[in-house]
Design an enzyme around this catalytic site. Structure first.
Site, PDB file in Angstrom:
ATOM      1  N   HIS A 181       0.296  10.848   8.494  1.00  0.00           N
ATOM      2  CA  HIS A 181       1.005  10.145   7.404  1.00  0.00           C
ATOM      3  C   HIS A 181       2.275   9.542   8.012  1.00  0.00           C
ATOM      4  CE1 HIS A 181       3.526   9.910   3.732  1.00  0.00           C
ATOM      5  NE2 HIS A 181       2.406   9.942   3.042  1.00  0.00           N
ATOM      6  N   GLN A 216      -1.034  18.420   2.526  1.00  0.00           N
ATOM      7  CA  GLN A 216      -2.334  18.436   1.832  1.00  0.00           C
ATOM      8  C   GLN A 216      -3.058  19.761   2.008  1.00  0.00           C
ATOM      9  OE1 GLN A 216      -3.279  16.115  -0.201  1.00  0.00           O
ATOM     10  NE2 GLN A 216      -1.878  14.460   0.338  1.00  0.00           N
ATOM     11  N   LYS A 265       2.379  18.359  -4.511  1.00  0.00           N
ATOM     12  CA  LYS A 265       0.954  18.207  -4.155  1.00  0.00           C
ATOM     13  C   LYS A 265       0.159  19.444  -4.575  1.00  0.00           C
ATOM     14  CE  LYS A 265       1.783  14.668  -1.140  1.00  0.00           C
ATOM     15  NZ  LYS A 265       1.432  13.289  -1.443  1.00  0.00           N
ATOM     16  N   CYS A 290      -0.146   5.390   3.023  1.00  0.00           N
ATOM     17  CA  CYS A 290       0.970   5.690   3.945  1.00  0.00           C
ATOM     18  C   CYS A 290       0.430   6.186   5.276  1.00  0.00           C
ATOM     19  CB  CYS A 290       1.938   6.710   3.352  1.00  0.00           C
ATOM     20  SG  CYS A 290       2.775   6.097   1.899  1.00  0.00           S
TER      21      CYS A 290
END
Ligand SMILES: Cc1ncc(COP(=O)(O)O)c(C=O)c1O
Length: 417
Positions: free
Chosen positions: A134, A214, A237, A375
């Protein structure tokens, strides 16, 4: 609260309807259709447990931390520090003092770049990251490289979206000062073998930062088992509030790091001649922190733990398998990211139709997905793309919502037919 049950075979299944009833935002229509929220890799919806924890802080305990002698400040301080302990336990850290509250994953990486690496980095040194990072695990290192005359090196990935481990080993050099690696790719869904990657780096004496943004909502993370030097994540998240995240850092590293920002609450004493700093973690938490965010973050992790991350992972694996099969039946669909080990991210393109057009038509059908570069422009470039459509699943998603996605894709085909 019982929201997962053991089957006769020993597997655990989620009571998804019960879980959905915990999330007020899921029960709304979007453009006249039931909302199918499939943009969870961008941010997740929040359960009542989190909303209530934040509201209760404002209604009862609202006060500043670490500095008040009065009751409300004491309660706020206890709640804030208890939240740190919850995060420490959830991540498997040894000591709460290894958990620094940050604004986000992004801030955690910047903190490590400037407080840990900058003083140790010299011209010609190297920072090693992967091709699937990212932007938040690329740009901070680039800024540091520019400042110090160091070089950013990139571990290649193969066509499926797996790290090429042989190349990784070759790229580790005498000059490598840190490895920054994403645990779960937001653009491809790849779950990287971070334990092995860390072991290889440590063999050469190189510290490793894991971008766990994530990983937190999908995997059971144990920083001591991984043996990472740093682990960064964001609450939003994983069903928690925005504007709050955590950095785990090994105690010996944090003790040896200079402050990231100066201000109140990070000092032992201040005079115009000399300031001495507080011990970690407070050394890295200048100013009034996001107290209610920290409390909401802890509530989110407790909610996840109550359900059980194994049950969550099993449910999401079923959703991913079902969605992969269903989407591939739509003519012209091509997956981007077919790694061996994947979390619940389905990135794809459709021949001849721009991802933004697909995202817009899906939205008109009530299906919320992400369309863009996520991103992660370098990984898009790796596949010769500027964008993909990304459906990303959470513990509250259903097969019904996958049907809505496929119906929406058929509508896209009709429109562009
Ligand atoms: C893999 C990964 N790393 C880092 C980030 C940055 O997270 P935040 O914007 O919460 O700092 C994201 C956000 O999408 C991400 O998916």
């Amino acid at each position: 609260m019982t929201i997962s049950t053991a089957t006769a075979a020993g597997a655990t299944t989620l009571d998804v309807e019960k879980i959905r009833s915990d999330f007020p935002a899921l029960h709304q229509e979007s453009h006249g259709h039931p909302l199918a929220y499939l943009d969870n890799a961008a941010t997740t919806q929040k359960p009542r447990a989190v909303i209530d924890a934040v509201r209760s802080f404002y209604e009862r305990d609202c006060s500043n931390v670490h500095r008040g002698v009065h009751l409300l400040s004491q309660r706020a301080t206890v709640a804030y520090e208890q939240a740190r302990t919850t995060i420490k336990t959830h991540l498997g850290a040894a000591d709460s003092r290894e958990i620094v509250f940050t604004r986000s994953t992004t801030e955690g990486i910047n903190l490590v770049a400037w407080s840990f690496l900058c003083p140790r980095l010299e011209a010609g040194d190297e920072i090693l990251i992967s091709h699937m990072e990212h932007h938040s695990n690329i740009v901070p290192w680039q800024l540091l490289c520019e400042e110090k005359g160091a070089n950013l090196k990139v571990i290649p990935i193969d066509d499926d979206g797996d790290i090429v481990l042989d190349e990784y080993e070759k790229l580790l050099s005498e000059r490598t000062r840190i490895v920054g690696i994403v645990h779960v790719s937001n653009a491809l869904g790849t779950i990287n073998p971070v334990r092995e990657i860390i072991k290889i780096a440590h063999h050469r004496g190189v510290p490793v930062l894991v971008d766990g943004a994530q990983a937190l909502p999908h995997l059971s993370v144990d920083v001591r088992d991984l043996d990472c030097d740093f682990f960064v994540c964001s609450a939003h998240k994983a069903y928690g509030p925005t504007g709050i995240g955590a950095l785990y850092g090994k105690r010996e590293h944090l003790l040896d790091m200079v402050p990231y920002q100066g201000g109140g609450d990070m000092i032992l004493s201040v005079s115009f001649d000399r300031t001495t700093y507080a011990e970690p973690p407070h050394r890295f938490e200048a100013g009034t922190p996001n107290i209610e965010g920290a409390i909401g973050f802890a509530a989110a992790l407790m909610y996840l733990e109550d359900i059980g991350l194994d049950a969550v992972a099993a449910h999401e694996a079923e959703l991913l398998a079902a969605a992969t099969e269903a989407v591939l039946e739509v003519p012209g669909v091509r997956l981007v990211g077919t790694a061996r080990d994947k979390a619940s991210v389905l990135s794809f393109v459709v021949d001849g139709i721009h991802p933004h057009d697909i995202g817009t038509i899906l939205d008109s059908e009530g299906v919320a997905v992400r369309a863009g570069h996520h991103c992660a422009q370098p990984v898009m470039a790796r596949y010769g793309l500027s964008a993909t459509v990304r459906a990303s699943f959470a513990l509250y998603n259903t097969e019904r919502e996958i049907d809505a996605l496929v119906t929406g894709l058929k509508k896209v085909q009709e429109v562009f037919g």
